[in-house]
Design a protein around this motif. Sequence first.
Motif, PDB file in Angstrom:
ATOM      1  N   GLU A  72      50.027  37.012 101.275  1.00  9.99           N
ATOM      2  CA  GLU A  72      49.177  35.447 101.296  1.00  9.99           C
ATOM      3  C   GLU A  72      49.503  35.571  99.900  1.00  9.99           C
ATOM      4  O   GLU A  72      50.159  34.398  99.005  1.00  9.99           O
ATOM      5  CB  GLU A  72      48.340  35.548 101.763  1.00  9.99           C
ATOM      6  CG  GLU A  72      48.886  33.831 101.703  1.00  9.99           C
ATOM      7  CD  GLU A  72      47.166  33.349 102.630  1.00  9.99           C
ATOM      8  OE1 GLU A  72      46.491  32.173 102.169  1.00  9.99           O
ATOM      9  OE2 GLU A  72      46.843  33.933 103.475  1.00  9.99           O
ATOM     10  N   ALA A  73      49.297  36.206  98.832  1.00  2.75           N
ATOM     11  CA  ALA A  73      48.607  36.281  97.423  1.00  2.75           C
ATOM     12  C   ALA A  73      49.807  35.956  96.961  1.00  2.75           C
ATOM     13  O   ALA A  73      50.365  35.758  96.084  1.00  2.75           O
ATOM     14  CB  ALA A  73      47.806  37.137  97.353  1.00  2.75           C
ATOM     15  N   PHE A  74      50.672  37.432  97.196  1.00  2.00           N
ATOM     16  CA  PHE A  74      52.114  37.446  96.790  1.00  2.00           C
ATOM     17  C   PHE A  74      52.956  35.822  96.192  1.00  2.00           C
ATOM     18  O   PHE A  74      53.571  35.638  95.783  1.00  2.00           O
ATOM     19  CB  PHE A  74      53.370  38.209  97.374  1.00  2.00           C
ATOM     20  CG  PHE A  74      52.958  39.978  97.465  1.00  2.00           C
ATOM     21  CD1 PHE A  74      51.370  39.858  96.350  1.00  2.00           C
ATOM     22  CD2 PHE A  74      53.441  41.396  98.072  1.00  2.00           C
ATOM     23  CE1 PHE A  74      50.850  41.673  96.284  1.00  2.00           C
ATOM     24  CE2 PHE A  74      53.300  42.312  97.503  1.00  2.00           C
ATOM     25  CZ  PHE A  74      52.612  42.474  96.370  1.00  2.00           C
ATOM     26  N   HIS A  75      52.752  35.089  97.537  1.00  2.69           N
ATOM     27  CA  HIS A  75      53.348  34.130  98.127  1.00  2.69           C
ATOM     28  C   HIS A  75      53.358  32.980  97.136  1.00  2.69           C
ATOM     29  O   HIS A  75      54.421  32.266  96.854  1.00  2.69           O
ATOM     30  CB  HIS A  75      53.617  33.538  98.795  1.00  2.69           C
ATOM     31  CG  HIS A  75      54.180  34.702 100.124  1.00  2.69           C
ATOM     32  ND1 HIS A  75      55.596  34.441 100.696  1.00  2.69           N
ATOM     33  CD2 HIS A  75      54.535  35.279 101.369  1.00  2.69           C
ATOM     34  CE1 HIS A  75      56.431  34.776 101.538  1.00  2.69           C
ATOM     35  NE2 HIS A  75      55.771  35.587 101.721  1.00  2.69           N
ATOM     36  N   SER A  76      51.722  33.017  96.050  1.00  7.38           N
ATOM     37  CA  SER A  76      51.638  32.541  95.168  1.00  7.38           C
ATOM     38  C   SER A  76      51.799  32.693  94.016  1.00  7.38           C
ATOM     39  O   SER A  76      51.822  31.804  92.929  1.00  7.38           O
ATOM     40  CB  SER A  76      50.078  31.897  95.907  1.00  7.38           C
ATOM     41  OG  SER A  76      49.690  32.707  95.333  1.00  7.38           O
TER      42      SER A  76
END
Length: 465
Positions: free
Chosen positions: A322-326
Amino acid sequence: MIPVQGFSGQKVAILGLGRSGLSAARALRAGGATPICWDDNPGAREAAQSEGFDVSPIGRAEDFENVASLIVSPGIPHLYPAPNKVVAAALAAGVPVDNDIGLFFRSLATRDWDSFDTAPRVIAITGSNGKSTTSALIHHVLSEAGRVAQLAGNIGRGVLDIDPPSDGGVVVLELSSYQTELARALTPDIAVFTNLSPDHLDRHGGMGGYFAAKRRLFAEGGPDRAIIGVDEAEGQFLAGQLSEGVVDDRVIRVSVEAKLDGPGWSVFSRKGFLSEYRKGRQAASVDLRAIKGLPGAHNHQNACAAFAACRALGLAPRVIEEAFHSFAGLPHRSQIVAEKDGITFVNDSKATNVDAALMALLAFKKIRWICGGLEKEGGLDGLKPGLRNVAKAYVIGREADAFALQLGDTEAETCTTMARAVARAMEDAEPGDTVLLAPAAASFDQYDSFEKRGEDFIAELRARL
């Protein structure tokens, strides 16, 4: 600030008063030492004097009487191609030579930690390419997951300028070979080796010396976990040296070239899919293809290393994904500057060597490639696998003609200046093309830094978009 421990009441000489040198002087003074500072640059000396530091020439044997240590800034050579004369004088006088990284590691832990539920951790990242993105990505994931994290070293703040870490805090350090080679203390909890390609060879006396400088973080640092890119022979060798056997999960192997599904712990990427394997079974997977901030195989390697580091800290795979996407990426590193009329404009000014530029060329199709600058050792033959993606090259730099001649059958236009290269690339570009700055060369023939080169590229684009 991290006050430096171990020098209270002693004199410590500091050579080089840039960011790291002044930071070291402040931290030494905060720890009770008396810094004696010098820099050949009058402006740097004036800045130190304005903060009340003793600024005095050093270099003679008598200058090192009663001096406990000499702290050297990263850009100052201490061995190859020849030691700086001040460093040579210190060594001749038997005075230990160190840097701010060594001071940081010897000073980080304090008695306050005895009251913490969870001791702070240090993740240190080194390698030829990708260490800045990997460091920033780890920091981003930790922050998004609610962990207190600080980013420092070669990126972010100076190591001694950070706040003392709190209960459960994490310090993420990007470390160059200049820093790891000299630091007298190296004790990360988790150490990451991204990859190795020829760079800074004059400073390290060749490829062996360059690898040895990186290897110190692991061999002398003794991390609890080592995350090693194994797509080069040096990485495979390093992983083998650190591991007690194939099932030793203290070493996490990382690859973007091979499937690593053996009995150990590994993270690899194939065709845009990240996979984590433990004890021969898949433990997690992430589709990296839609993550705009991490385009191309080189960024997938960065993602694998960051994923492994965060997993070693106990974060869940879905939290990391999830953090990768931001993650927006870093300036000058595969940075998507603009998209217009079906054309994508990418700033990868940090691609200062052939290996980094090759990764950029392999990450995109139909490239209008802006390249050139102060060429490094080894020539451009390593770019050949990526040239099939280049529609045309627009060569900048004082030696643009010589650079263009090495591109073989690739259509190339000598532009010399960034303004002309951007203008010509934009005139030629069609929908589906990528206008890419990935110089495969240093910037110093025309710019003070790769950042200034990237900023010029962006300014020229924006003036025409």
